[in-house]
Design an enzyme around this catalytic site. Structure first.
Site, PDB file in Angstrom:
ATOM      1  N   CYS A  77      -5.833  49.618  44.243  1.00  0.00           N
ATOM      2  CA  CYS A  77      -4.962  48.473  44.525  1.00  0.00           C
ATOM      3  C   CYS A  77      -4.122  48.781  45.761  1.00  0.00           C
ATOM      4  O   CYS A  77      -3.542  47.893  46.360  1.00  0.00           O
ATOM      5  CB  CYS A  77      -4.138  48.058  43.327  1.00  0.00           C
ATOM      6  SG  CYS A  77      -3.305  49.385  42.542  1.00  0.00           S
TER       7      CYS A  77
ATOM      8  N   GLU B  90       1.071  45.554  36.810  1.00  0.00           N
ATOM      9  CA  GLU B  90       0.764  46.165  38.097  1.00  0.00           C
ATOM     10  C   GLU B  90      -0.584  45.573  38.504  1.00  0.00           C
ATOM     11  O   GLU B  90      -1.603  45.826  37.861  1.00  0.00           O
ATOM     12  CB  GLU B  90       0.721  47.693  37.887  1.00  0.00           C
ATOM     13  CG  GLU B  90       0.068  48.498  38.956  1.00  0.00           C
ATOM     14  CD  GLU B  90       0.585  48.187  40.327  1.00  0.00           C
ATOM     15  OE1 GLU B  90       1.782  47.928  40.484  1.00  0.00           O
ATOM     16  OE2 GLU B  90      -0.230  48.176  41.258  1.00  0.00           O
TER      17      GLU B  90
ATOM     18  N   GLU C 227       6.189  51.568  37.762  1.00  0.00           N
ATOM     19  CA  GLU C 227       5.877  52.722  36.934  1.00  0.00           C
ATOM     20  C   GLU C 227       6.047  53.995  37.750  1.00  0.00           C
ATOM     21  O   GLU C 227       6.409  53.940  38.910  1.00  0.00           O
ATOM     22  CB  GLU C 227       4.506  52.624  36.267  1.00  0.00           C
ATOM     23  CG  GLU C 227       3.331  52.366  37.139  1.00  0.00           C
ATOM     24  CD  GLU C 227       2.122  51.950  36.303  1.00  0.00           C
ATOM     25  OE1 GLU C 227       2.002  52.343  35.135  1.00  0.00           O
ATOM     26  OE2 GLU C 227       1.280  51.221  36.838  1.00  0.00           O
TER      27      GLU C 227
ATOM     28  N   ASN D  18     -10.302  52.095  37.847  1.00  0.00           N
ATOM     29  CA  ASN D  18     -10.313  52.783  39.144  1.00  0.00           C
ATOM     30  C   ASN D  18      -9.567  54.122  39.129  1.00  0.00           C
ATOM     31  O   ASN D  18      -9.868  55.007  39.927  1.00  0.00           O
ATOM     32  CB  ASN D  18      -9.792  51.865  40.257  1.00  0.00           C
ATOM     33  CG  ASN D  18      -8.346  51.507  40.109  1.00  0.00           C
ATOM     34  OD1 ASN D  18      -7.798  51.558  39.009  1.00  0.00           O
ATOM     35  ND2 ASN D  18      -7.716  51.133  41.205  1.00  0.00           N
TER      36      ASN D  18
ATOM     37  N   SER E 113      -6.136  42.933  37.400  1.00  0.00           N
ATOM     38  CA  SER E 113      -6.107  41.835  38.373  1.00  0.00           C
ATOM     39  C   SER E 113      -4.902  40.924  38.157  1.00  0.00           C
ATOM     40  O   SER E 113      -4.336  40.848  37.054  1.00  0.00           O
ATOM     41  CB  SER E 113      -7.385  41.007  38.256  1.00  0.00           C
ATOM     42  OG  SER E 113      -7.367  40.281  37.048  1.00  0.00           O
TER      43      SER E 113
ATOM     44  N   GLY F 274      -3.329  39.511  34.742  1.00  0.00           N
ATOM     45  CA  GLY F 274      -1.898  39.818  34.604  1.00  0.00           C
ATOM     46  C   GLY F 274      -1.087  38.584  34.235  1.00  0.00           C
ATOM     47  O   GLY F 274      -0.157  38.657  33.423  1.00  0.00           O
TER      48      GLY F 274
HETATM   49  C1  UN1 Z   1      -4.282  52.163  42.017  1.00  0.00           C
HETATM   50  O1  UN1 Z   1      -5.013  51.929  42.962  1.00  0.00           O
HETATM   51  O2  UN1 Z   1      -4.252  51.368  41.047  1.00  0.00           O
HETATM   52  O3  UN1 Z   1      -1.322  55.737  45.715  1.00  0.00           O
HETATM   53  C2  UN1 Z   1      -3.442  53.371  41.895  1.00  0.00           C
HETATM   54  C3  UN1 Z   1      -2.498  55.808  45.349  1.00  0.00           C
HETATM   55  C4  UN1 Z   1      -2.807  56.495  44.046  1.00  0.00           C
HETATM   56  C5  UN1 Z   1      -2.727  55.521  42.908  1.00  0.00           C
HETATM   57  C6  UN1 Z   1      -3.484  54.254  43.106  1.00  0.00           C
HETATM   58  N1  UN1 Z   1      -1.896  57.583  43.842  1.00  0.00           N
HETATM   59  O4  UN1 Z   1      -3.401  55.335  46.018  1.00  0.00           O
END
Ligand code: UN1
Length: 497
Positions: free
Chosen positions: A286, A252, A466, A154, A231, A235
């Site tokens: 995410c 993550e 991170e 993604n 996922s 994970g």
């Molecule tokens: C992700 O969806 O795994 O804050 C990262 C955000 C982006 C990074 C998303 N800077 O939505």
């Protein structure tokens, strides 16, 4: 159409084919008849070669001065700036998100590279006074060795950069396995670093599946740190694979992020945030705002405007600048979306907008789905608890801030949350009480910047973060150093009384 390009693994400074000779295709999710390239379907033999190259390179890379390591990262940042447009276009073609967003993805890699390049001249430790005379003490960061990075589709360049850049600046060497759906963007990043003079073996890339490449990579005894984004289910297996050797393991994982809209909120602003957070990246972040909890006093007003705006979203091929939402990444992901829409219907949620796959005309060859809104959702419904990773938003009504916070915190994930209000007291209350790794006031749940810690609580993460300074903690280990220049035995805790 010209001959389709074959992309290789990058091992020990060379682009090489997989030992087994197998390959896989990378197709455009907006138009599956478009083949972007052929990539290596690698296995444990390629992993072993990459880890061996990284282990060998570590011997000298760890001694290379950190500011020098960082200069390479800095040069890569500048080069990424020059390549931004072409890398963004490659990314839209392989991942599907719209150009504005893929430009943002490359920009996030640029930002991270500049930020971590600065760390080459910082990486501060502590110096502290000793309890004894004529004794000096400090702490310093040491690298870990070979790092394995397993990255998702993604954020095909941003997330690899979040892991690679701090790992390199800290003095580790790297083997990365990018997602099978988006290997080209990772290759673009690795090639850029190579062109900026990274010594051979310091950064290696092996493409292929999770079971054939990811698993042997994270289990390899010479890998000392594993950083995984994906996922929660996978994970957990990464965590288990790392446990026997006590490998450093950064995870993550999923999210079920909430936007809470209070009765005093600026409704149009909240609608903008819900649209962007819910349907940006086709809901495949995410950090996506997949739950909107709205105060009952403004529930109808919010919902009407939100549905109205969602209906107007232009869905299509992300290369078209007028398109606002691209396809799902692949057929399986689209099937998940369709399944959850069914589940929501069966649970009795009210479908106010969308709810169908798009299959006609130019949609025929892609994995498209309508932006979908469920209203009158109960917090216990599966659509309100489980991560869907698609353009499906659940709207829930609440009676107070306290109830909104309670609903917000009731899921098994804890990545991001947001509150729309004009009341500073409410803002600070929610800031304190939301148990998420990221919290926004009057902004959506997406859009984290690279210099603050990124990650979440509960099933979203395993306590690490991170980005920002926190990334250094994943990719280094503290060493406490004591230098006694008294010329005699001084016993701590004993001779100082
Ligand atoms: C992700 O969806 O795994 O804050 C990262 C955000 C982006 C990074 C998303 N800077 O939505």
């Amino acid at each position: 159409m010209g001959k389709v390009k074959e992309y290789k693994n990058f091992i020990g400074g060379k682009w090489v084919g997989a030992q087994g000779g197998d390959t896989f295709e990378n197709r455009n999710p907006a138009n599956t008849s478009e083949l972007l390239g052929i990539f290596q379907k690698s296995d444990h033999r390629d992993v072993n070669n990459a880890v061996a190259a990284a282990s060998e390179a570590y011997r000298s890379w760890r001694l290379y001065p950190a500011p020098k390591r960082a200069e390479i990262v800095f040069a890569a940042a500048r080069r990424l700036m020059e390549s931004k447009e072409s890398f963004a276009r490659d990314m839209t073609r392989e991942m599907g998100k719209v150009l504005a967003e893929t430009r943002g993805d490359v920009q996030e890699a640029i930002d991270m590279s500049f930020y971590m390049a600065g760390e080459g001249r910082r990486m501060f430790g502590q110096t502290t006074p000793s309890e004894l005379p004529n004794k000096f003490q400090m702490s310093l960061r040491m690298p870990l060795g070979v790092g394995a990075m397993i990255t998702p589709w993604n954020f095909p360049m941003a997330i690899p950069s979040w892991k690679i850049m701090p790992a390199l600046v800290c003095g580790n060497t790297v083997v990365i396995k990018p997602a099978t759906d988006t290997p080209l963007s990772a290759i673009n990043l690795v090639r850029t670093l190579d062109e900026c003079g990274l010594p051979k073996g310091v950064l290696n890339l092996v493409t292929g599946t999770g079971s054939e490449v990811g698993t042997p990579l994270m289990k390899h005894p010479d890998v000392k740190v594993v950083s995984f984004t994906g996922s929660t289910e996978v994970g957990r297996s990464v965590s288990e694979a790392c446990a026997p050797q006590f490998k450093h393991c950064h995870l993550e994982m999923g999210g079920k992020n909430v936007i809470m809209v209070m009765d005093d909120a600026r409704i149009d602003l909240a609608v903008d945030g819900a649209l962007w957070g819910g349907f940006g990246t086709t809901g495949q972040r995410c950090t996506a705002s997949s739950r909107i909890v709205v105060h009952q006093k403004v529930y109808k007003k919010f919902l009407n405007r939100f549905v109205d705006r969602a209906r107007q979203l232009r869905v299509g091929n992300g290369l078209d600048e007028s398109v606002q939402m691209g396809p799902s990444i692949n057929e399986k992901q689209l099937e998940t979306v369709v399944r959850y829409v069914d589940i929501g219907r069966q649970e009795g949620a009210k479908l106010l907008c969308g709810g169908h796959r798009l299959t006609r005309g130019s949609y025929r060859k892609g994995w498209f789905h309508e932006p979908t809104i469920f209203a009158d959702v109960n917090r216990k419904m599966r659509v309100a608890c489980e991560e869907i990773f698609g353009p499906v938003v659940s709207v829930i009504s609440c009676r107070s801030l306290e109830e909104a916070i309670d609903i917000g915190n009731s899921v098994e994930y804890g990545l991001s949350s947001a509150l729309y209000t004009q009341d500073v007291n409410r803002a600070f209350t929610a800031m304190r009480d939301m148990y998420t790794g990221i919290f926004y006031v009057n902004a959506s749940t997406i859009g984290a910047e690279v210099h603050l810690p990124f990650g979440g609580t509960k099933n979203t993460g395993n306590g690490h973060r991170e980005a920002g300074q926190a990334a250094l903690d994943v990719f280094s280990e503290w060493k406490a150093v004591y230098v006694d220049f008294s010329g005699r035995l001084q016993r701590a805790q004993i001779d100082n009384n």
